[in-house]
Scaffold this active site. Sequence first.
Site, mmCIF file in Angstrom:
data_model
loop_
_atom_site.group_PDB
_atom_site.id
_atom_site.type_symbol
_atom_site.label_atom_id
_atom_site.label_comp_id
_atom_site.label_asym_id
_atom_site.label_seq_id
_atom_site.Cartn_x
_atom_site.Cartn_y
_atom_site.Cartn_z
ATOM 1 N N GLY A 1 0.832 -1.205 0.000
ATOM 2 C CA GLY A 1 0.000 0.000 0.000
ATOM 3 C C GLY A 1 0.859 1.244 0.000
ATOM 4 O O GLY A 1 2.056 1.208 0.314
ATOM 5 N N CYS A 2 0.255 2.364 -0.336
ATOM 6 C CA CYS A 2 1.007 3.612 -0.445
ATOM 7 C C CYS A 2 1.513 4.074 0.928
ATOM 8 O O CYS A 2 2.694 4.367 1.091
ATOM 9 C CB CYS A 2 0.150 4.695 -1.103
ATOM 10 S SG CYS A 2 -1.497 4.914 -0.382
ATOM 11 N N TYR A 3 0.625 4.133 1.918
ATOM 12 C CA TYR A 3 1.062 4.554 3.253
ATOM 13 C C TYR A 3 2.106 3.595 3.828
ATOM 14 O O TYR A 3 3.120 4.042 4.377
ATOM 15 C CB TYR A 3 -0.132 4.650 4.207
ATOM 16 C CG TYR A 3 -1.073 5.807 3.974
ATOM 17 C CD1 TYR A 3 -0.619 7.125 3.978
ATOM 18 C CD2 TYR A 3 -2.435 5.592 3.799
ATOM 19 C CE1 TYR A 3 -1.498 8.191 3.805
ATOM 20 C CE2 TYR A 3 -3.320 6.653 3.626
ATOM 21 C CZ TYR A 3 -2.854 7.953 3.629
ATOM 22 O OH TYR A 3 -3.726 8.999 3.473
ATOM 23 N N THR B 1 4.273 1.834 2.299
ATOM 24 C CA THR B 1 5.571 2.022 1.635
ATOM 25 C C THR B 1 6.339 3.178 2.267
ATOM 26 O O THR B 1 7.507 3.043 2.656
ATOM 27 C CB THR B 1 5.359 2.287 0.132
ATOM 28 O OG1 THR B 1 4.751 1.133 -0.463
ATOM 29 C CG2 THR B 1 6.677 2.591 -0.564
#
Lengths: 345, 345, 345, 345
Positions: free
Chosen positions: C148-150, C152
Site C-alpha cells: 500500500g502507499c502509506y 511504503t
Amino acid sequence: MRVGIIGATGYGGAELLRLLNQHPHVQEVVLYTSSKEGMNIQESYPHVSNIYNQTLKSIDVTSIKDEVDTVFLATPPGVSAEWSGQIAEAGCRVIDLSGDLRLQNPEVYEKWYKREAAPLALINDAVYGLPEWNRESIQKAQIISNPGCYPTATLLGLAPLVKNKLIDVDSIIIDAKSGTSGAGRSPSAITHFSEMNENFKIYQINQHKHIPEIEQNLHQWDEQVQSITFQPHLVPMVRGIMATIYAKANQQISETELRDLYKEAYRNEYFVRIRPEGAYPATKEVYGSNYCDIGLTYDERTGRITVVSVIDNVVKGASGQAIQNFNLIHGFEEDTGLTLVPMYP
Amino acid sequence: MRVGIIGATGYGGAELLRLLNQHPHVQEVVLYTSSKEGMNIQESYPHVSNIYNQTLKSIDVTSIKDEVDTVFLATPPGVSAEWSGQIAEAGCRVIDLSGDLRLQNPEVYEKWYKREAAPLALINDAVYGLPEWNRESIQKAQIISNPGCYPTATLLGLAPLVKNKLIDVDSIIIDAKSGTSGAGRSPSAITHFSEMNENFKIYQINQHKHIPEIEQNLHQWDEQVQSITFQPHLVPMVRGIMATIYAKANQQISETELRDLYKEAYRNEYFVRIRPEGAYPATKEVYGSNYCDIGLTYDERTGRITVVSVIDNVVKGASGQAIQNFNLIHGFEEDTGLTLVPMYP
Amino acid sequence: MRVGIIGATGYGGAELLRLLNQHPHVQEVVLYTSSKEGMNIQESYPHVSNIYNQTLKSIDVTSIKDEVDTVFLATPPGVSAEWSGQIAEAGCRVIDLSGDLRLQNPEVYEKWYKREAAPLALINDAVYGLPEWNRESIQKAQIISNPGCYPTATLLGLAPLVKNKLIDVDSIIIDAKSGTSGAGRSPSAITHFSEMNENFKIYQINQHKHIPEIEQNLHQWDEQVQSITFQPHLVPMVRGIMATIYAKANQQISETELRDLYKEAYRNEYFVRIRPEGAYPATKEVYGSNYCDIGLTYDERTGRITVVSVIDNVVKGASGQAIQNFNLIHGFEEDTGLTLVPMYP
Amino acid sequence: MRVGIIGATGYGGAELLRLLNQHPHVQEVVLYTSSKEGMNIQESYPHVSNIYNQTLKSIDVTSIKDEVDTVFLATPPGVSAEWSGQIAEAGCRVIDLSGDLRLQNPEVYEKWYKREAAPLALINDAVYGLPEWNRESIQKAQIISNPGCYPTATLLGLAPLVKNKLIDVDSIIIDAKSGTSGAGRSPSAITHFSEMNENFKIYQINQHKHIPEIEQNLHQWDEQVQSITFQPHLVPMVRGIMATIYAKANQQISETELRDLYKEAYRNEYFVRIRPEGAYPATKEVYGSNYCDIGLTYDERTGRITVVSVIDNVVKGASGQAIQNFNLIHGFEEDTGLTLVPMYP
C-alpha cells in the site's frame, strides 16, 4: 420576517444560511426539502453546528403559507416550475435561484435546457432580479427570478456599452471562468478533485444555458443585439467568476471616457465597484461578498474594448443577489445583511 | 553529445534537466551561471539529488566551446543578447529560450520589452524554433530562438485558419490562461501563494510581450493580419496553458471541414493532437508532456470559430520544444527523449 | 515482454500506462476489464491519444495466458482474490496492486477490510513486494502483493529504527498526509473539488486498512512491535504522501549517528534518498518519480525521533513500485524504466 | 468606540478590517504604520474599495491617545516591544497580535526567537488572551498578548486532558498543519505559488516559536508537563489549521467519557464546538469564522487519545480572537461582531 428555503442542502442554500444569519430582519429560517425530510441540517453541513439546528420539512404549501413570508428556492431544474406558482398564490413572496423562470420564451427554454418549460403564466409573473438595472419592477414583484451567475457578471459588465450603443452588436465575446462551486454539490467526474486540481477546462462549448439568458437581456437593452459568443471555463478554485468581455467599439473612445461612463452608470450602486485606470479586479477581491468589480480598457491598436467583471458566483451570482432582491421587495435598505467585506486572503 | 545550460536554477533550466536525463544522445550536461558560481545544483533543487551533482560554472566562452556542443539559454532578458553571438561564433549551437531574439524588428522589441534590443546581426541569425511550421530552417540553424509559451499554443492553434485565409483578419481574439510557472521562480506578490490560490487574475492587459511575437508570425503567414487582441490570465495551478481563440469565419464552413483541415495540417506532427467532434482538451491532458492538444468548433449562430489549444507551458512552451529543436539541428528523430506520456492525474 | 493490465481505467492503471511506455523491455500492453469490455482506452483517458489505442478486453484466463507474460492488477477489492490464483496457475507472473493479498492472517484481513479474505493458499503464495527489504523473495515469486502507499512510505521510514531496536516499541505514531489520487477515480463527496480545495481533512481515524499492513511488517522485523498509532489526512493536492513518524529513542543517539544509520541502510538503494542535516523533503521533490526521500531529526529536549518520509503515492506507492517488482522478477536492472526525474515545479 | 490598527497592510490587519466592519460598537478605525505613511489602504488592498478609505498615519503616541481607545498591533517582531508600553501608558488598551509579549521568561524568548526580549515590566503587564481559559484576567487587562495560531488550536484541544491529568505528561505530540496565510504577506521561496501548490511541506522542525508558548501554558495547567513534540507543516491552502494531537491516556477511559469531559469543559463556550461520536472536523468547517471545532477518539488497541482541533488561523488564530479579547476588556458580549457563519464551500 420569517423565511423559508427549499433546497438548503445545496451550495446556494448553504450560502443563504450564512447570509441570512447576518440579516437583522430575519427572525426565523425554515428549511424545506423534496427528498431529505427529517434530516437535521447539521448532518449535511457540520459547519452550521450550534448555529442552525433545523430539521428539513417536506414541501407543503399550506404549511409554508403559515410558517414563512418569503420562500427562496435553491433547487435543481423543475422544482420551481412546479412549486413557485402555488406558493406565490398562497401569498408568499418567491425568490427563485434556479433557471426555471429566467427565459421568457418557452421555446428558447426548451431548446437550451432540453426540458419542458414552466407554465407561461408563471414565467410572465416572474421578474428578472438584476437590481442594478431592474430595480423598480423588482420592488413590486411577487415572484423573482434570480439571475444566473454568468449573466450577472456579464450583464453588469456590458450594460453601459450596450445601453449606450457604443459597440458593434455582433462583436460581443464573453470568455468566462468560474470556480467549481457553480457546478453544485453533487460529485461528478468533471469536479472530482484529482481531475480538477492542477487543471483548467473548457466546457459546454456554444451550449451553456446562460447564453440565451444573456442574449435576452442584451436584446431588451438594444434590440439590435442578437447573438453573442460565450464560452465558460472551469478554474481549479471553489468560488469566483471572471467574465472577460470583448467588443469592438463602433466609434473612437478614450479609456477615460469609458471609465467615466461606467462610473456614472453605477454611481449609486453600492455593489458595483469600478477600478481606476490600469487596475483590474481579481476574483479574490470580491470573495465571499456581494460586490461586482469591474475593470476596463480600450486598445487603440485594435479598436477593441475589454471589460473585466468579477463576482463571487455564490453571493452576487446567487444567494447574495437573492437577498438583495429580498431587501427590495420588502422595502429594506438594499444592502441590509450584505455589507460583508470580501475575505482576503 | 555534450550540452550546456545557462540558467539551470530557473524553471526552464530545471525542466531541461528533467528532459535531458531521458535523452539517449546526451552524455553530459554542464551547468553555467552568471551569478551562482560554485553552487551545487542540488542546493537549488533537492529533487535532482542522486541524479545531477554538478557545480555551477561561470560563463566563459572558451571553456564552453571545449566542454559542450550545444548551449541552452534559459535566462532572464539580456543574457542571450550578450552571449548567444559569441557562443555561436565559437562553434556551438545555441538554443535560446528567452525572448531576446524572437522579434525581428528591434523597434518593435524596444517598444514592447522596454529595453534595448539585441544586435541586429544576431537577431537575423536566429531562426524561430516552431518546428511544426519552420522545420527546414531550424535544421540548418546555428542559433534557435525558442518560441514563447503563449505564442506556441496560439500559433499552433491559428496556423491552419490563417494560412488558409479562412477568417476575418481583424477578428482574432486570444483569451489565454496560464499556470504560475510561466512567471518564473522569483517570489513576487502576484504569485504569492496566499494571494494566488483560490484566485483568478488577468494581467498585462494589452501589454504582454508575446503579442508582437504572435503578430509577427501571423503576418508572415498572411500579410493581411496586422494586430490581434490577446489577454493573458493567471490560473491557480502551476503548469499548463489554454489559449481560447476566437475568430470570425469569412465563409460558411462546417465543423467537419474545419476538423479535417486541422487533421490534414498536422497529419505528420507527432506532438499535435486534434480532438474528435465534441471533445476539447483540458490542460492536464498534456501535463508534463510535449503535446499540443487542439479542439475546434464552429458556431452557426454567430459565424464564429473557437479553437482551444493547450500545452504544458514548461515543456512544449519552453524546454520540451527546445529539445525538439535540439533534435532537429542535430538530425535526431524529432521526438527523441520527448515521448513521455502526460502525467494524469 | 508482453504485459497485461486489469483495471487500466483507474489511476493505478493510468500510471502503469505512463511508466510502461518508457520501459525498454515491454513490447506490448494488453488491457483487460471486468466491466468496460469494448471501450477504447482513449475514451477514458484522452491524455493517451496517439500513444495507446487499445480496446479493453474481458478477463479470460486462457487468452491472458496466450497474450501476456505478466499481469498487473490495479483493481478494486476482491478482483485479485478471484483471479490472481488462476492467472498464476496458467503460467503468468502476477503483480497485484490491490490490498487483497497483503495481510497474511485472514482474520486480520476480515476485521479491517470487513469482507471475506482471499483463499489462504493464494495469500501464502503471494510475496510482499517491498524491494528494499524483501528483494530476494521477490526475485523468486510468481505472485507479488504490491505494498500500500502509506505502508511504503512508513516502512521505508521506520525500517532502520525498528530493525536496529532503537526505539520504544509502543511509542510509534505515524501522522500521514496524502493527496487525493489515493482515493481513486470514483467521484465522492469527500473528494468533490468544492469540498476538498482550501480544506484539510482527517479520515478513517484508527480504522485505516493500512494499519494492520504496517504492523504486520514491523512485527516481522521486531516481534516486540505490536500496535502503532496511524492517522491519515487528505491534503488538497493530487499526488504525494508525507508520513511524519514519531518514536521515542530508547537510548541516547546523536542526529549524526541516526543519519549515518539510514545512509548505511539504504547505501545501495537507488530509490531511497536521505536528506542532509537540517533538510527535510517536501512531496513535490519526488513528484512523478519512484523515489522515497527521507529526512531525520532527534530532539534532545524530548528524546524523540522524527522521521519524514515522502513518496509519490501513485508511483513508489503503487505503479512505480509494481514495475520495480516487475524488473526484479524478470531479472532486469531494478531501475529499468523508472529513472524519471521528479517533475518540478 | 474608536480603534486603531498598527500593521493594517499585513494579513492580520486585513482581517481586522473585515471583522471590525461588522462590529456594532466600532465607529471609527484609524490606521497606523511604521513604514508606509501616506498610502491609502485601498492601494494595498483593493478588496476594501468603497468600504475603507483611510490613509495610513505614522505612529505617534500623542495622536494615538487622542484618536482611539484601543490599539491592535498586527506587526512584525519588535514593534510591540517598542510601542505597546507607551501606548498603554498613554491610556489606550492594547491588543498585541505579535509574539513579542507571549513568553513570560525573557531567556526562553531569546532562545527561541533569537532576538532581544521586550522589557520585563511590559511582559509582566501583558495578559495572555486565550478567553476560554483566561477570561477573568483578560477582562481586567490593559495589555493583551493575543495567542499564536498554533497554540490556540493546540491549547483548546489539550486543556481538558491536561487540567484533568488524564494523560502521560511526556507523551504529548502535536502534528500541526497550516495554510500559508500564517506565513504572512511577504513573498518568499517557501510560499511561492509554483513551489507550494501540489506540495506538502514540513518546516521549522523542533524549532517553531510556538513550542515554548504551548509548553508555558500547559505547564501552568499542570506543572508536570515539561516539554512537548510539535512539528508544523504547510498545506497548499490559504486558511486553516488542524492540530492532530496525540497523547497516551494514563488510565482507562471510554470515548464517551472523553467526549463528555470536553462537552462539559466547553459547555458555555460559544466558539468551541465538540463533534459527536465518529465525526471529526475539517478546516473548511470553520473557514472565515471564530470557531474552534474539536473531534476526539480513544484507541483501545494503543491506549492513545487523538484530538483533532481546527481553527481558521486568521480568525480564531489571530484577528477574531483579538476582537473576542476586545469585547471582553470593554464589557461587550463576547461574540459581538463575531457571529459570522463559516463560509462553505
